[in-house]
Scaffold this motif. Structure first.
Motif, PDB file in Angstrom:
ATOM      1  N   GLU A 175      -0.729  -9.450  -8.813  1.00 19.75           N
ATOM      2  CA  GLU A 175      -0.092 -10.354  -9.055  1.00 19.75           C
ATOM      3  C   GLU A 175       1.441 -11.390  -9.845  1.00 19.75           C
ATOM      4  OE1 GLU A 175      -3.145 -13.509 -10.752  1.00 19.75           O
ATOM      5  OE2 GLU A 175      -3.143 -12.580  -9.083  1.00 19.75           O
ATOM      6  N   SER A 176       2.072  -9.732 -10.231  1.00 16.83           N
ATOM      7  CA  SER A 176       2.911 -10.151 -10.726  1.00 16.83           C
ATOM      8  C   SER A 176       4.170  -9.755 -10.144  1.00 16.83           C
ATOM      9  CB  SER A 176       2.539  -9.567 -12.144  1.00 16.83           C
ATOM     10  OG  SER A 176       3.503  -7.859 -12.051  1.00 16.83           O
ATOM     11  N   GLY A 177       4.002  -8.875  -8.853  1.00 18.37           N
ATOM     12  CA  GLY A 177       4.586  -8.078  -8.165  1.00 18.37           C
ATOM     13  C   GLY A 177       5.500  -7.195  -7.846  1.00 18.37           C
ATOM     14  N   THR A 178       4.615  -6.322  -9.122  1.00 16.20           N
ATOM     15  CA  THR A 178       5.752  -5.458  -9.258  1.00 16.20           C
ATOM     16  C   THR A 178       4.827  -4.245  -9.159  1.00 16.20           C
ATOM     17  OG1 THR A 178       4.065  -5.416 -11.607  1.00 16.20           O
ATOM     18  CG2 THR A 178       5.880  -5.973 -11.745  1.00 16.20           C
ATOM     19  N   ALA A 179       3.679  -3.912  -8.081  1.00 11.93           N
ATOM     20  CA  ALA A 179       2.886  -3.563  -7.495  1.00 11.93           C
ATOM     21  C   ALA A 179       3.043  -3.905  -5.862  1.00 11.93           C
ATOM     22  CB  ALA A 179       1.443  -3.094  -7.812  1.00 11.93           C
ATOM     23  N   ASP A 180       4.183  -4.284  -5.140  1.00 18.49           N
ATOM     24  CA  ASP A 180       4.239  -4.774  -3.776  1.00 18.49           C
ATOM     25  C   ASP A 180       4.862  -2.775  -2.925  1.00 18.49           C
ATOM     26  OD1 ASP A 180       3.954  -6.641  -4.218  1.00 18.49           O
ATOM     27  OD2 ASP A 180       5.977  -7.883  -3.848  1.00 18.49           O
ATOM     28  N   ILE A 181       5.603  -2.151  -4.010  1.00 19.16           N
ATOM     29  CA  ILE A 181       6.147  -1.240  -3.256  1.00 19.16           C
ATOM     30  C   ILE A 181       4.816  -0.195  -3.550  1.00 19.16           C
ATOM     31  CG2 ILE A 181       7.435   0.681  -2.797  1.00 19.16           C
ATOM     32  CD1 ILE A 181      10.072  -1.218  -3.252  1.00 19.16           C
ATOM     33  N   SER A 182       4.126   0.178  -4.962  1.00 21.96           N
ATOM     34  CA  SER A 182       3.420   1.284  -5.525  1.00 21.96           C
ATOM     35  C   SER A 182       2.372   0.827  -6.191  1.00 21.96           C
ATOM     36  CB  SER A 182       3.972   2.863  -4.962  1.00 21.96           C
ATOM     37  OG  SER A 182       2.512   3.218  -5.873  1.00 21.96           O
ATOM     38  N   LEU A 183       0.911   0.374  -7.108  1.00 26.02           N
ATOM     39  CA  LEU A 183       0.915   0.470  -7.925  1.00 26.02           C
ATOM     40  C   LEU A 183       1.233   1.073  -9.031  1.00 26.02           C
ATOM     41  CD1 LEU A 183      -1.751  -0.645  -9.111  1.00 26.02           C
ATOM     42  CD2 LEU A 183      -3.126   0.598  -8.520  1.00 26.02           C
ATOM     43  N   LEU A 184       1.714   2.389  -8.785  1.00 21.24           N
ATOM     44  CA  LEU A 184       2.256   3.467  -9.919  1.00 21.24           C
ATOM     45  C   LEU A 184       4.505   3.078 -10.162  1.00 21.24           C
ATOM     46  CD1 LEU A 184       2.350   6.504  -7.305  1.00 21.24           C
ATOM     47  CD2 LEU A 184       0.500   6.093  -9.305  1.00 21.24           C
TER      48      LEU A 184
END
Ligand code: 6PG
Length: 482
Positions: free
Chosen positions: A384-393
């Motif tokens: 939701e926050s957009g911080t996992a767009d590339i990878s959840l890591l």
């Protein structure tokens, strides 16, 4: 026409789903190829709601209100195609067929296209949670058209599991095969998660010489941490179970060959073609594969290889600390497995033109399904926050978690390697993490090798273009046309 919805296939899952619908006030038409099973179903469950048993597909379809909704829960493959054809032959334009089985998403895409051409909506819907979930509330992942979703939404929201905040664990994943795709990856993650738990058990059993019951206690404790999940919970139960016949821990009586029905394999095959490294899931599938290689394993017992003593260099006072290392290693590896699975969903979304909302996927996995876990709240927040767009890591919560657990992760893999206890998902997840961290990978050498033996060319770090070295005259690069 009186029934609101129909279910075809009254084996365990279909019967439970029918009862779930009826318990929510839906009038349910039921049909099974062998009528005896339908009779049996009626004998056992007729009192739970309003059911309309049919002897023929025609009778079944005629008993449904329009536009009709027929949910099929039969074996994947040809049996599913047969039922679809029988239904479509007597259904009308605008009717909906929902395939709630574990179908291969490409089959779903093919079926959806064929049915759309005949004016029938075909919805491939992933359903997770086993028999109990189907009865008490599964997690549901429908694909198919927006129009069909409008019709199905209230019904599916009623029967789906509810997360702790009350939201139903169902969402329209995307068109055609998107729902079955997401269910497939769910199962792939399920394989990785189960294998990680099994590896943790093995490390404690062989490396720390603990009993199944002691390890069961550990899992019970872990279920109060970040690892809180259905699979950890049932693991404790399995490990505490004593066999009635022998009085031994049941886990010691069960043959150590892990079965599989194919969804994990599909997840890996698909990931390979989408070029997404799902190493955790792949190692989990291969670990099940090795467990079933009877001839190979018997040969290795008859003609054994030498190896180290599996007992870890951990004395009694250090044991609890080491168990904590294993817990952390499990958590870190689990994050990697989920991150890889979500990457596969994202790649498929792009490839097939599905607009999949990852936060939504994580949200509907919070309850009802086999991989339900507390940390899915965090995963959905991360997307939701957009911080996992590339990878959840890279989502701060998981990044700091992994960072904190990294020394434990290494300590566990180190002991396992030194003492010869295989932990393929722990170690491959760590390798993925280390690969990801590396500024330079030895892939440059591979490019050099490829260029030497096959003139496959390479790119340079200091200049754009495609290059080939004339290897017979070392050091003389030749610029190739793109
Ligand atoms: C679920 C499960 C289910 C699956 C079983 C068995 O989400 O309810 O994923 O769909 O069939 O877990 O799978 P394997 O036989 O391949 O282990």
């Amino acid at each position: 026409a009186e029934a609101n919805v129909g279910v075809v296939g009254l084996a365990a899952m279909g019967a439970s789903l029918s009862r779930n619908l009826a318990r929510h006030g839906y009038k349910v038409a039921v049909y099974n190829r062998t009528y005896a099973r339908t009779e049996n179903f009626m004998k056992n469950y007729a009192s739970e709601g309003e059911f309309f048993p049919s002897k023929t597909v025609r009778e079944f379809v005629d008993s449904l209100e329009k536009p009709r909704v027929a949910i099929i829960m039969v074996k994947a493959g040809q049996p599913t195609d047969d039922v679809i054809e029988e239904l479509a032959a007597v259904m009308d334009k605008g009717d909906i067929i929902v395939d709630a089985g574990n179908a291969y998403f490409k089959d779903t895409m093919r079926r959806e296209k064929a049915m759309a051409a005949r004016g029938i909506h075909f919805v491939g819907c992933g359903v997770s949670g086993g028999e109990e979930g189907a009865l008490l509330g599964p997690s549901m992942m429908p694909g198919g058209s927006d129009e069909s979703w409008e019709r199905l939404k209230p019904m599916f929201e009623a029967i789906a599991a509810k997360a702790s905040d009350g939201t139903p664990c169902v969402a329209h994943i995307g068109p055609n095969g998107a729902g079955h795709f997401v269910k497939m990856v769910h199962n792939g993650i399920e394989y990785a998660d189960m294998q990680l738990i099994a590896e943790s058990y093995d490390l404690m059993r062989r490396g720390l010489k603990m009993t199944p019951a002691e390890i069961g206690d550990v899992f019970e404790q872990w279920n109060k941490t970040d690892l809180d999940s259905y699979l950890v919970e049932i693991t404790a139960e399995v490990l505490h179970k004593v066999d009635d016949k022998t009085g031994m821990p049941l886990v010691d009586v069960i043959v150590d060959h892990a079965g599989m029905k194919g969804t994990g394999t599909w997840t890996v095959q698909t990931a390979l073609s989408l070029e997404v490294p799902v190493t955790g899931i792949a190692e989990a599938v291969f670990a099940r594969g090795l467990s079933g290689q009877t001839e190979l394993r018997e040969k290795a017992q008859a003609d054994p290889f030498d190896g180290p003593d599996p007992k870890f260099d951990v004395d009694d006072e250090q044991r609890d600390d080491f168990i904590e290392h294993i817990r952390k290693a499990l958590y870190a590896s689990k994050i990697v497995a989920y991150a890889q699975g979500f990457n596969e969903i994202a790649a498929a979304g792009k490839h097939y033109g599905w607009d999949i909302d990852m936060a939504e996927v994580a949200r509907i996995w919070r309850a009802g399904c086999i991989i339900r876990a507390k940390f899915l709240d965090r995963i959905s927040e991360a997307f939701e926050s957009g911080t996992a767009d590339i990878s959840l890591l890279f989502a701060p919560y998981f990044k700091s978690g992994i960072q904190e657990d990294e020394p434990s992760w290494r300590a566990v893999v180190e002991q396992a390697v030194r003492h010869g206890i295989p932990c393929p998902v722990f170690s491959s997840s760590l390798a993925y993490f280390d690969g990801l961290r590396s500024k330079r990978l030895p892939a440059s050498l591979i490019q050099g090798q490829r260029d030497l033996f096959g003139a496959h060319t390479y790119q340079r770090v200091d200049e754009p273009g495609v290059f080939h070295t004339l290897w017979t005259e070392p050091g003389k690069p030749e610029i190739k046309e793109k």
